[in-house]
Design an enzyme around this catalytic site. Structure first.
Site, PDB file in Angstrom:
ATOM      1  CB  ILE A  30     -28.991 -10.334  58.733  1.00  0.00           C
ATOM      2  CG1 ILE A  30     -29.301 -11.523  59.613  1.00  0.00           C
ATOM      3  CG2 ILE A  30     -29.831  -9.121  59.124  1.00  0.00           C
ATOM      4  CD1 ILE A  30     -28.859 -11.365  61.057  1.00  0.00           C
ATOM      5  CG  HIS A  99     -23.370  -0.329  55.060  1.00  0.00           C
ATOM      6  ND1 HIS A  99     -23.525   0.520  56.134  1.00  0.00           N
ATOM      7  CD2 HIS A  99     -24.614  -0.572  54.592  1.00  0.00           C
ATOM      8  CE1 HIS A  99     -24.812   0.776  56.306  1.00  0.00           C
ATOM      9  NE2 HIS A  99     -25.500   0.129  55.373  1.00  0.00           N
TER      10      HIS A  99
HETATM   11  P1  AMP Z   1     -28.595   0.524  55.876  1.00  0.00           P
HETATM   12  O1  AMP Z   1     -30.067   0.510  56.191  1.00  0.00           O
HETATM   13  O2  AMP Z   1     -28.243   1.068  54.513  1.00  0.00           O
HETATM   14  O3  AMP Z   1     -27.803   1.175  56.983  1.00  0.00           O
HETATM   15  O4  AMP Z   1     -28.153  -0.994  55.787  1.00  0.00           O
HETATM   16  C1  AMP Z   1     -27.941  -1.767  56.934  1.00  0.00           C
HETATM   17  C2  AMP Z   1     -28.106  -3.196  56.515  1.00  0.00           C
HETATM   18  O5  AMP Z   1     -27.538  -4.020  57.515  1.00  0.00           O
HETATM   19  C3  AMP Z   1     -29.571  -3.634  56.349  1.00  0.00           C
HETATM   20  O6  AMP Z   1     -29.790  -4.065  55.004  1.00  0.00           O
HETATM   21  C4  AMP Z   1     -29.709  -4.774  57.357  1.00  0.00           C
HETATM   22  O7  AMP Z   1     -30.519  -5.821  56.882  1.00  0.00           O
HETATM   23  C5  AMP Z   1     -28.264  -5.212  57.533  1.00  0.00           C
HETATM   24  N1  AMP Z   1     -27.962  -5.873  58.782  1.00  0.00           N
HETATM   25  C6  AMP Z   1     -28.393  -5.522  60.031  1.00  0.00           C
HETATM   26  N2  AMP Z   1     -27.882  -6.362  60.964  1.00  0.00           N
HETATM   27  C7  AMP Z   1     -27.106  -7.257  60.283  1.00  0.00           C
HETATM   28  C8  AMP Z   1     -26.307  -8.371  60.665  1.00  0.00           C
HETATM   29  N3  AMP Z   1     -26.188  -8.752  61.959  1.00  0.00           N
HETATM   30  N4  AMP Z   1     -25.666  -9.073  59.714  1.00  0.00           N
HETATM   31  C9  AMP Z   1     -25.790  -8.718  58.403  1.00  0.00           C
HETATM   32  N5  AMP Z   1     -26.498  -7.666  57.984  1.00  0.00           N
HETATM   33  C10 AMP Z   1     -27.160  -6.947  58.898  1.00  0.00           C
END
Ligand code: AMP
Ligand code: ZN
Length: 113
Positions: A30, A99
């Site tokens: 996102i 992820h």
């Molecule tokens: P991390 O910081 O490695 O845990 O990555 C989490 C990722 O999830 C970040 O890059 C966020 O931008 C992404 N993220 C958070 N909320 C959403 C969402 N609703 N849809 C898609 N990505 C998201």
């Protein structure tokens, strides 16, 4: 237990999906940190890299071997890419459902900040 990525997997929160099968979902981040920024998650809720067990080797191997197909579908064939897992807050993990970030479409420096 409420988990953002489990909610996306369940369809309770929308996401721009790029790939889905029985065990894996990939969707656009996102807040993209590169022209292409996709997250690949196992459908099984596993909090983080250090929680993986032998039971997870199938889905983890599946995620890795899916990469050529995903990169090709994302238009990144032949391009430099970075595949990243952040484990725990100190490394930048903010969502505690394991992820892998696929980042592409620009140059990346090493080591990361
Ligand atoms: P991390 O910081 O490695 O845990 O990555 C989490 C990722 O999830 C970040 O890059 C966020 O931008 C992404 N993220 C958070 N909320 C959403 C969402 N609703 N849809 C898609 N990505 C998201
Ligand atoms: Zn989850």
């Amino acid at each position: 237990m409420s988990c953002l990525f489990c909610s996306i997997i369940e369809g309770e929160i929308p996401a721009k999906k790029v790939y889905e099968d029985d065990s894996v979902l990939a969707f656009h981040d996102i807040t993209p940190a590169a022209p292409v920024h996709v997250l690949v998650v196992p459908k099984k809720h596993i909090e983080k890299l250090t929680d993986l067990t032998d039971e997870d080797s199938g889905v983890m191997g599946h995620i890795l071997t899916l990469m050529p197909r995903l990169l090709s579908e994302l238009g990144l064939e032949g391009r430099g890419v970075r595949v990243v897992n952040n484990c725990l807050e100190e490394a930048g993990q903010s969502v505690f459902h394991i992820h892998f970030h696929i980042l592409g479409g620009r140059a990346f420096s090493w080591p990361p900040g």
